[in-house]
Design an enzyme around this catalytic site. Structure first.
Site, PDB file in Angstrom:
ATOM      1  N   GLY A  11       0.851  -1.327  -0.089  1.00 47.15           N
ATOM      2  CA  GLY A  11       0.116   0.015  -0.013  1.00 47.15           C
ATOM      3  C   GLY A  11       0.602   1.248  -0.121  1.00 47.15           C
ATOM      4  N   ALA A  12       1.975   1.434  -0.861  1.00 48.35           N
ATOM      5  CA  ALA A  12       3.064   2.025  -0.410  1.00 48.35           C
ATOM      6  C   ALA A  12       2.767   3.262  -1.806  1.00 48.35           C
ATOM      7  CB  ALA A  12       4.353   1.572  -0.639  1.00 48.35           C
ATOM      8  N   ARG A  14       0.923   5.912  -1.774  1.00 50.12           N
ATOM      9  CA  ARG A  14       0.533   7.126  -1.489  1.00 50.12           C
ATOM     10  C   ARG A  14       0.251   6.975   0.230  1.00 50.12           C
ATOM     11  NH1 ARG A  14      -6.019   7.790  -2.663  1.00 50.12           N
ATOM     12  NH2 ARG A  14      -6.638   5.719  -1.696  1.00 50.12           N
ATOM     13  N   ASP A  61      -2.245  -7.536  -6.014  1.00 46.10           N
ATOM     14  CA  ASP A  61      -3.161  -7.584  -5.019  1.00 46.10           C
ATOM     15  C   ASP A  61      -2.818  -8.482  -3.889  1.00 46.10           C
ATOM     16  OD1 ASP A  61      -5.527  -8.232  -3.787  1.00 46.10           O
ATOM     17  OD2 ASP A  61      -6.507  -9.033  -5.599  1.00 46.10           O
ATOM     18  N   VAL A  62      -2.859  -7.955  -2.648  1.00 45.57           N
ATOM     19  CA  VAL A  62      -2.143  -8.789  -1.694  1.00 45.57           C
ATOM     20  C   VAL A  62      -3.143  -9.892  -1.264  1.00 45.57           C
ATOM     21  CG1 VAL A  62      -0.550  -6.762  -0.816  1.00 45.57           C
ATOM     22  CG2 VAL A  62      -3.003  -6.904   0.062  1.00 45.57           C
ATOM     23  N   SER A 140      -4.862   0.038  13.691  1.00 47.48           N
ATOM     24  CA  SER A 140      -5.517   1.374  14.126  1.00 47.48           C
ATOM     25  C   SER A 140      -6.328   1.543  15.295  1.00 47.48           C
ATOM     26  CB  SER A 140      -6.563   1.453  12.954  1.00 47.48           C
ATOM     27  OG  SER A 140      -7.550   2.523  13.145  1.00 47.48           O
ATOM     28  N   TYR A 152     -13.793  -2.825   9.275  1.00 49.45           N
ATOM     29  CA  TYR A 152     -12.322  -2.429   9.435  1.00 49.45           C
ATOM     30  C   TYR A 152     -11.749  -2.675  11.013  1.00 49.45           C
ATOM     31  CZ  TYR A 152      -8.757   1.320   9.082  1.00 49.45           C
ATOM     32  OH  TYR A 152      -7.648   2.129   8.952  1.00 49.45           O
ATOM     33  N   ALA A 155     -11.085  -6.185  11.348  1.00 50.50           N
ATOM     34  CA  ALA A 155      -9.823  -6.529  10.897  1.00 50.50           C
ATOM     35  C   ALA A 155      -8.555  -6.017  11.511  1.00 50.50           C
ATOM     36  CB  ALA A 155      -9.835  -5.914   9.194  1.00 50.50           C
ATOM     37  N   LYS A 156      -8.831  -4.621  11.847  1.00 47.93           N
ATOM     38  CA  LYS A 156      -7.541  -4.216  12.626  1.00 47.93           C
ATOM     39  C   LYS A 156      -7.295  -4.677  13.971  1.00 47.93           C
ATOM     40  CE  LYS A 156      -6.253  -1.050   9.536  1.00 47.93           C
ATOM     41  NZ  LYS A 156      -4.986  -1.350   8.838  1.00 47.93           N
TER      42      LYS A 156
END
Length: 251
Positions: A11-12, A14, A61-62, A140, A152, A155-156
């Site tokens: 995800g690098a 941006r 696509d990870v 997060s 989210y 997942a985090k």
């Protein structure tokens, strides 16, 4: 002097990922800039090379095992065996539970959890062979719960359990695993959250800063500094930790 290593940052293209990639390059590491769209990685790669660093753009696509396997093999062949991995790739599909679709749930789980699992699974082989490794997962403050983010948040929170288990399993091979849990960081992703809430982004930043003890919102560089420490040789006795980088304490 820090030994130059091959680092993968997902995800690098941006935001936080780009900042982490540039900071690790400044630390002397060779950087694999991984994102869904290889062309989108150009800005980060150019910034690194312009500063005298070494970087490779890799599209993957990870959440796709075949693509992850191919990406890690390519990185090892072109940059050297990766011994640093920063699992930063993430997406948002925010909605209240009764509006959230199964697809929105699966997409977020796929990128954050499945993606981090796959990247770590394929990178750890190179780390165990080297007897050295650093894994940093991006969690997060939403892991503690956040309205409209059931997918989210789950997942985090899952990434925190994943991190602690990695630390237990991989420690004997000289590999540490830690998680960074950012608070409000000023990125395109938080701008998208403001838009979803129909709030002006500048107002959103001002309001958020007033709730944070240090009286400002975070910047991608704040996370990059923390990642730089966690992947360093000096952080070898720090493992299985979740570090909240949020301008104040979190429960």
């Amino acid at each position: 002097m820090t030994e130059s290593r091959t680092a993968i940052v997902t995800g690098a293209a941006r935001g936080i990922g780009a900042a982490v990639a540039q900071r690790l390059a400044a630390d002397g590491h060779r950087i694999a800039v991984v994102d869904l769209d290889e062309a989108a990685c150009a800005g980060t790669v150019d910034a690194i090379t312009a500063a005298g660093g070494t970087a490779l753009a890799v599209g993957a696509d990870v959440s796709d095992e075949a693509q992850v396997s191919a990406a890690v093999t390519r990185i090892a062949d072109e940059l050297g065996a990766p011994t640093i991995l920063v699992n930063n790739a993430g997406i948002l599909r925010d909605n209240l539970l009764f509006k959230m679709t199964v697809e929105d749930w699966d997409l977020v789980m796929g990128v954050h959890l499945r993606g981090s699992f796959l990247m770590t699974k394929y990178a750890q082989k190179h780390m165990t062979e080297a007897g050295y490794g650093r894994v940093v997962n991006l969690s997060s403050t939403s892991a503690l719960g956040n309205r409209g983010q059931a997918n989210y948040s789950a997942a985090k929170a899952g990434l925190q359990g994943f991190t602690k288990t990695l630390a237990i399993e991989l420690g004997k091979f000289g590999i540490t695993a830690n998680a960074i849990a950012p608070g409000f960081i000023q990125t395109d992703m938080t701008a998208a959250t403001a838009a979803r809430m129909k709030v002006d982004f500048d107002d959103f930043i001002k309001f958020s800063a007033e709730q944070i003890p240090v009286q400002r919102v975070g910047q991608p560089e704040d996370i990059a500094h923390t990642a730089s420490f966690l992947v360093s040789e000096g952080a070898g006795f720090v493992s299985g930790q979740v570090i909240y980088v949020a301008g104040g304490p979190k429960d």
